[in-house]
Design a protein around this motif. Structure first.
Motif, mmCIF file in Angstrom:
data_model
loop_
_atom_site.group_PDB
_atom_site.id
_atom_site.type_symbol
_atom_site.label_atom_id
_atom_site.label_comp_id
_atom_site.label_asym_id
_atom_site.label_seq_id
_atom_site.Cartn_x
_atom_site.Cartn_y
_atom_site.Cartn_z
ATOM 1 N N ALA A 166 0.982 -1.043 -0.381
ATOM 2 C CA ALA A 166 -0.412 0.038 -0.205
ATOM 3 C C ALA A 166 1.280 1.037 0.224
ATOM 4 C CB ALA A 166 -1.253 -0.095 1.272
ATOM 5 N N GLY A 167 1.755 1.178 0.927
ATOM 6 C CA GLY A 167 2.763 2.452 0.472
ATOM 7 C C GLY A 167 3.134 2.631 -1.064
ATOM 8 N N THR A 168 3.991 1.765 -1.276
ATOM 9 C CA THR A 168 4.155 2.010 -2.757
ATOM 10 C C THR A 168 2.841 2.906 -3.746
ATOM 11 O OG1 THR A 168 5.938 0.430 -2.619
ATOM 12 C CG2 THR A 168 5.113 0.371 -4.369
ATOM 13 N N LEU A 169 1.729 2.018 -3.320
ATOM 14 C CA LEU A 169 1.132 2.530 -4.032
ATOM 15 C C LEU A 169 0.245 3.539 -3.928
ATOM 16 C CD1 LEU A 169 -1.376 -0.768 -4.121
ATOM 17 C CD2 LEU A 169 0.164 -0.289 -6.168
ATOM 18 N N VAL A 170 0.949 4.113 -2.998
ATOM 19 C CA VAL A 170 0.569 5.738 -2.303
ATOM 20 C C VAL A 170 1.424 6.841 -2.570
ATOM 21 C CG1 VAL A 170 0.295 6.796 -0.611
ATOM 22 C CG2 VAL A 170 -1.075 5.041 -0.144
ATOM 23 N N ARG A 171 2.662 5.433 -2.768
ATOM 24 C CA ARG A 171 3.788 6.859 -3.593
ATOM 25 C C ARG A 171 3.605 6.687 -4.861
ATOM 26 N NH1 ARG A 171 6.699 3.606 0.607
ATOM 27 N NH2 ARG A 171 7.301 2.867 -1.347
ATOM 28 N N ASP A 172 2.715 6.232 -5.731
ATOM 29 C CA ASP A 172 3.151 5.474 -7.066
ATOM 30 C C ASP A 172 1.886 6.674 -7.533
ATOM 31 O OD1 ASP A 172 5.448 4.403 -6.885
ATOM 32 O OD2 ASP A 172 4.440 2.662 -7.504
ATOM 33 N N GLY A 173 1.255 7.764 -6.434
ATOM 34 C CA GLY A 173 0.017 8.146 -6.695
ATOM 35 C C GLY A 173 -1.435 7.375 -6.900
ATOM 36 N N LYS A 174 -1.512 6.029 -7.272
ATOM 37 C CA LYS A 174 -2.104 5.142 -7.820
ATOM 38 C C LYS A 174 -3.305 4.806 -6.622
ATOM 39 C CE LYS A 174 1.032 2.280 -10.650
ATOM 40 N NZ LYS A 174 1.734 1.235 -11.008
ATOM 41 N N VAL A 175 -2.961 5.651 -5.161
ATOM 42 C CA VAL A 175 -4.502 4.758 -4.058
ATOM 43 C C VAL A 175 -3.358 6.142 -3.467
ATOM 44 C CG1 VAL A 175 -4.337 3.574 -2.166
ATOM 45 C CG2 VAL A 175 -4.201 1.813 -4.185
ATOM 46 N N ARG A 176 -5.101 6.836 -2.982
ATOM 47 C CA ARG A 176 -4.445 8.083 -2.057
ATOM 48 C C ARG A 176 -4.715 7.245 -0.360
ATOM 49 N NH1 ARG A 176 -9.201 11.883 -3.089
ATOM 50 N NH2 ARG A 176 -7.853 13.140 -1.190
ATOM 51 N N ALA A 177 -5.334 5.980 -0.649
ATOM 52 C CA ALA A 177 -6.320 5.844 0.789
ATOM 53 C C ALA A 177 -6.265 4.235 1.247
ATOM 54 C CB ALA A 177 -6.556 6.865 1.974
ATOM 55 N N ILE A 178 -5.885 3.671 2.202
ATOM 56 C CA ILE A 178 -6.152 2.307 2.168
ATOM 57 C C ILE A 178 -7.222 1.713 3.480
ATOM 58 C CG2 ILE A 178 -4.346 1.972 4.181
ATOM 59 C CD1 ILE A 178 -3.507 -0.491 3.037
ATOM 60 N N GLY A 179 -8.555 0.979 3.077
ATOM 61 C CA GLY A 179 -9.155 0.151 4.013
ATOM 62 C C GLY A 179 -9.625 -0.964 4.101
ATOM 63 N N LEU A 180 -10.534 -1.361 4.587
ATOM 64 C CA LEU A 180 -10.300 -3.223 5.694
ATOM 65 C C LEU A 180 -11.908 -3.315 5.565
ATOM 66 C CD1 LEU A 180 -7.964 -3.532 8.148
ATOM 67 C CD2 LEU A 180 -7.056 -3.215 6.115
ATOM 68 N N SER A 181 -11.988 -4.816 4.512
ATOM 69 C CA SER A 181 -13.373 -4.804 4.867
ATOM 70 C C SER A 181 -13.280 -6.488 5.863
ATOM 71 C CB SER A 181 -13.661 -5.470 3.332
ATOM 72 O OG SER A 181 -14.966 -5.285 3.086
ATOM 73 N N ASN A 182 -14.908 -6.781 6.089
ATOM 74 C CA ASN A 182 -14.459 -7.874 6.812
ATOM 75 C C ASN A 182 -13.996 -8.540 7.842
ATOM 76 O OD1 ASN A 182 -17.351 -8.304 5.675
ATOM 77 N ND2 ASN A 182 -15.664 -8.237 3.716
ATOM 78 N N GLU A 183 -13.742 -7.665 8.330
ATOM 79 C CA GLU A 183 -11.795 -7.214 9.559
ATOM 80 C C GLU A 183 -12.036 -7.690 10.822
ATOM 81 O OE1 GLU A 183 -9.192 -8.099 10.488
ATOM 82 O OE2 GLU A 183 -7.990 -8.042 8.798
ATOM 83 N N THR A 184 -11.218 -7.950 12.167
ATOM 84 C CA THR A 184 -11.591 -8.069 13.167
ATOM 85 C C THR A 184 -11.063 -6.660 13.985
ATOM 86 O OG1 THR A 184 -10.285 -9.128 13.343
ATOM 87 C CG2 THR A 184 -11.657 -10.194 13.080
#
Length: 347
Positions: A166-184
């Motif tokens: 996720a850090g790489t994707l954010v640095r590359d500008g492809k993702v702004r933020a990260i989220g989870l789903s169906n998590e505990t």
């Protein structure tokens, strides 16, 4: 339309999020475009999708079609910058999605590139892990959930790998933020701890099921949400349509999700019948549409970042978005709590 901030990202999202999982099976591309046009017109700026979609039903043949419909709408309207776009990488177990390997560095990288292409965009606002590779209790799996079979070191290593990617994707500008789903609770906190220790992207939200019939999030997850600023994106706020009342007395209307997916992922079973009837009676007593009441209740929860609605018809969509204008009285809320006390976990 009211807006909330996703975690500590500064990204502002409408309290209603347009869900998309029926687009490509129950809904055509033209119908999907009509829904997006109407939602944006009414102030919705948040769309949620996934590489897995559509899910009604799931199939290798329709995999990715929902993202394609959103991409063609962006291309047609030029409204990409008007939308906060959330999508997801599939977890472990779907053989037709990269061999079912789940989320790791390789698969996240491949999945993001494929999603960007289908969505016809060069960035994703919120990139979510659809479900954890190690297993979880969502989708009615709580009856067989056994965390004691998990390898703690392996689970932590996978979470760190996801965050590093996720850090790489954010640095590359492809993702702004990260989220989870169906998590505990443990899973979310592990992500938060590792992100803080390693200087990696912080989880902004968690997308879990929440509705009048399933309120697990009210407990330890609510505490975590409050202290750590991880808001809930509630999916199935109508319990897959049960709370609309359309499945009362064994009815399964033609074209409905239950006519396609059987028991609605384990939700359509006898234990839900009495509380559903009770909630329908509360709505009738107070002159409320039952779907609007159920959604308005979700909007009262202090941990709620956005409620994800899903509609197959424009009439349903109008009722769902219109729930933002429904204010529940103290009397209605008290009656809802009485039913909840009597039937705390019917799903």
């Amino acid at each position: 339309m009211k807006f909330n901030t996703l975690g500590r990202t500064g990204i502002s999202v409408s309290q209603i999020c347009l869900g998309t999982m029926t687009w490509g099976t129950q809904n055509s591309e033209e119908e999907a475009h009509e829904q997006m046009n109407y939602a944006v017109e009414k102030g919705v700026n948040f769309f949620d999708t996934a590489e897995l979609y559509p899910t009604t039903p799931l199939s290798a043949e329709t995999y990715g079609h929902t993202e394609q419909f959103i991409g063609s709408w962006f291309e047609k309207t030029g409204k990409r910058k008007d939308v906060v776009l959330a999508t997801k990488v599939a977890g472990h177990g779907r053989s037709y999605i990269r061999g079912g390997e789940g989320a790791d560095a390789k698969n996240m990288t491949l999945a993001v590139e494929a999603s960007l292409k289908r969505l016809k965009t060069d960035y994703i606002d919120l990139y979510q892990i659809h479900w954890p590779n190690r297993g979880h209790f969502h989708f009615r799996q709580n009856w067989h959930y056994d965390p004691f079979k998990q390898d703690r070191a392996k689970a932590a290593a996978n979470i760190l790998e996801i965050l590093e990617t996720a850090g790489t994707l954010v640095r590359d500008g492809k993702v702004r933020a990260i989220g989870l789903s169906n998590e505990t609770t443990w899973g979310i906190q592990k992500y938060l701890t590792l992100s803080e220790q390693k200087g990696l992207p912080r989880v902004a939200s968690v997308q879990n099921e929440y509705n009048l019939l399933y309120r697990h999030f009210d407990l330890d997850l609510a505490e975590l949400s409050h202290h750590e600023d991880v808001g809930l994106l509630a999916y199935s706020p109508l319990a897959a349509g049960i709370l609309s009342g359309k499945y009362q007395n064994g009815e399964k209307p033609s074209g409905s999700r239950a006519s396609i997916n059987g028991d609605l992922g384990g939700r359509l079973q006898p234990l839900q019948e009495a509380p559903t009837k009770a909630y329908l009676e509360i709505a009738a007593k107070h002159g409320l549409d039952p779907s609007a009441m159920a959604l308005a209740f979700c909007l009262t929860r202090r941990f709620m970042a956005s409620v994800i609605i899903g509609a197959t018809t424009m009439d349903q969509l109008k009722i769902d978005i219109g729930a933002t204008d429904v204010k529940l009285s103290h009397e209605v809320l008290d009656e809802i709590e009485k039913v909840h006390r009597q039937y705390p976990m019917p799903l």
